[in-house]
Design an enzyme around this catalytic site. Structure first.
Site, PDB file in Angstrom:
ATOM      1  N   VAL A  90      -5.369 -17.811 -29.256  1.00  0.00           N
ATOM      2  CA  VAL A  90      -4.829 -18.261 -30.806  1.00  0.00           C
ATOM      3  C   VAL A  90      -3.806 -17.631 -30.397  1.00  0.00           C
ATOM      4  CG1 VAL A  90      -6.495 -18.934 -30.807  1.00  0.00           C
ATOM      5  CG2 VAL A  90      -6.404 -17.596 -31.824  1.00  0.00           C
ATOM      6  N   HIS A 106      -6.262 -23.861 -28.097  1.00  0.00           N
ATOM      7  CA  HIS A 106      -7.921 -23.286 -28.117  1.00  0.00           C
ATOM      8  C   HIS A 106      -7.538 -23.019 -30.556  1.00  0.00           C
ATOM      9  CE1 HIS A 106     -10.446 -21.704 -24.501  1.00  0.00           C
ATOM     10  NE2 HIS A 106     -10.334 -23.361 -25.052  1.00  0.00           N
TER      11      HIS A 106
HETATM   12  N1  APR Z   1      -5.312  -7.617 -17.793  1.00  0.00           N
HETATM   13  C1  APR Z   1      -5.713  -8.780 -18.032  1.00  0.00           C
HETATM   14  N2  APR Z   1      -7.487  -9.421 -17.702  1.00  0.00           N
HETATM   15  C2  APR Z   1      -7.607  -8.181 -18.334  1.00  0.00           C
HETATM   16  C3  APR Z   1      -7.415  -6.881 -18.846  1.00  0.00           C
HETATM   17  C4  APR Z   1      -5.792  -7.144 -18.986  1.00  0.00           C
HETATM   18  N3  APR Z   1      -5.735  -5.833 -18.890  1.00  0.00           N
HETATM   19  N4  APR Z   1      -8.268  -6.735 -19.629  1.00  0.00           N
HETATM   20  C5  APR Z   1      -9.756  -7.565 -19.624  1.00  0.00           C
HETATM   21  N5  APR Z   1      -8.999  -8.747 -18.684  1.00  0.00           N
HETATM   22  C6  APR Z   1      -9.765  -9.936 -18.132  1.00  0.00           C
HETATM   23  C7  APR Z   1     -11.951  -9.408 -18.263  1.00  0.00           C
HETATM   24  O1  APR Z   1     -11.691  -9.080 -17.290  1.00  0.00           O
HETATM   25  C8  APR Z   1     -11.999 -11.084 -17.988  1.00  0.00           C
HETATM   26  O2  APR Z   1     -12.141 -11.569 -17.003  1.00  0.00           O
HETATM   27  O3  APR Z   1      -9.424 -10.926 -19.252  1.00  0.00           O
HETATM   28  C9  APR Z   1     -10.836 -11.375 -19.228  1.00  0.00           C
HETATM   29  C10 APR Z   1     -11.192 -12.144 -20.743  1.00  0.00           C
HETATM   30  O4  APR Z   1     -12.064 -12.757 -20.849  1.00  0.00           O
HETATM   31  P1  APR Z   1     -13.024 -13.174 -22.468  1.00  0.00           P
HETATM   32  O5  APR Z   1     -12.772 -12.239 -23.130  1.00  0.00           O
HETATM   33  O6  APR Z   1     -14.032 -13.970 -21.963  1.00  0.00           O
HETATM   34  O7  APR Z   1     -11.307 -14.278 -22.412  1.00  0.00           O
HETATM   35  P2  APR Z   1     -10.992 -15.592 -22.250  1.00  0.00           P
HETATM   36  O8  APR Z   1     -11.413 -16.563 -20.775  1.00  0.00           O
HETATM   37  O9  APR Z   1     -10.145 -15.968 -23.074  1.00  0.00           O
HETATM   38  O10 APR Z   1     -12.703 -17.037 -22.887  1.00  0.00           O
HETATM   39  C11 APR Z   1     -12.047 -18.363 -23.180  1.00  0.00           C
HETATM   40  O11 APR Z   1     -13.838 -17.927 -25.147  1.00  0.00           O
HETATM   41  O12 APR Z   1     -14.855 -16.771 -27.298  1.00  0.00           O
HETATM   42  C12 APR Z   1     -14.260 -18.308 -26.597  1.00  0.00           C
HETATM   43  O13 APR Z   1     -12.479 -19.720 -27.503  1.00  0.00           O
HETATM   44  C13 APR Z   1     -12.188 -18.524 -27.171  1.00  0.00           C
HETATM   45  O14 APR Z   1     -10.403 -18.679 -25.750  1.00  0.00           O
HETATM   46  C14 APR Z   1     -11.391 -18.007 -25.730  1.00  0.00           C
HETATM   47  C15 APR Z   1     -12.741 -18.524 -24.694  1.00  0.00           C
END
Ligand code: APR
Length: 229
Positions: A90, A106
């Protein structure tokens, strides 16, 4: 010759190196809050003031963040490719990096809307005041797709992915549907890359994994794609 189509599917991980916390790297808590309290439609009905405060804080934080090298490289791809960014984020870091075609699955932190989401307004980095009303008299709320709500741009994202030559997935745990299912719409002969320091479980077989942070992974991706061309 027409340009190849590249779709980037991004999640919280691409913005981590800009200082924005991911959702699932900290025991189900997001900025010290239970995700259900601040990111679900039930949470909004239970305590709208808490939700408004929470997103006001996220907006203030975003104002002080800048796009990182990974966002910038995504934008640079437009020189040589027909690019669409499908993001679960977002924040507005893809926009500020210069990407021009972005689908926010989202929602967007810099917008507010009425409760039926028929009226959307740009608020920039300003707070939403508690108790503010939208034009139709309903509560003014953050323009975010919360758990328990429809994902209106899903079909648009599917159409883009169905046409891609290359799909690049960056920084998403692929834990949240329907976004997580988008990878399955990539055409059979497309190339699929996944950049994440902790490769998530994904059932698709023909994915090339780049087990790196987004900034390092994107530089590697550029080298790989140059070699393949
Ligand atoms: N570079 C790339 N990836 C990274 C880094 C980095 N520096 N640091 C962490 N990650 C990875 C983690 O290993 C994980 O796989 O980013 C991912 C983050 O996952 P989530 O926290 O689950 O985020 P996301 O997949 O975007 O969540 C999806 O969930 O809560 C809802 O609506 C919200 O859009 C969000 C959705």
């Amino acid at each position: 010759m027409s340009k190849k189509k590249v779709v980037f599917l991004t999640g919280a991980g691409i913005s981590a190196e800009s200082g924005i916390s991911t959702f699932r790297d900290s025991d189900g808590l997001w900025e010290n809050h239970n995700v259900e309290d601040v990111a679900s439609i039930d949470g909004w009905y239970r305590n709208p003031d808490l939700v408004i405060d929470f997103y006001n804080e996220r907006r203030r934080q975003l104002k002080n963040c800048i796009p990182n090298k990974a966002h910038l490289i995504v934008a640079e791809f437009e020189k040589d490719f027909d690019v669409t960014v499908v993001t679960q984020n977002v924040d507005n870091l893809h926009e500020r990096a210069g990407s021009s075609k972005i689908i926010h699955l989202h929602g967007e932190l810099t917008k507010a809307c009425n409760e039926s989401k028929t009226f959307v307004t740009d608020i920039g980095y300003n707070d939403i005041s508690k108790g503010s009303r939208a034009a139709d008299g309903s509560k003014l709320r953050p323009f975010i797709v919360w758990f328990g709500e429809a994902v209106p741009l899903l079909e648009t994202a599917i159409h883009e992915i169905e046409k891609c030559n290359i799909l690049v997935i960056i920084g998403t745990s692929l834990a949240v549907y329907p976004a997580a299912g988008l990878v399955h719409y990539a055409p059979k002969h497309s190339e699929i890359y996944l950049i994440d320091p902790k490769i998530p479980n994904v059932s698709s077989s023909n994915i090339f994994f780049i087990e790196e942070k987004a900034t390092v992974g994107m530089e590697k991706l550029v080298d790989i794609i140059k070699k393949n061309d």
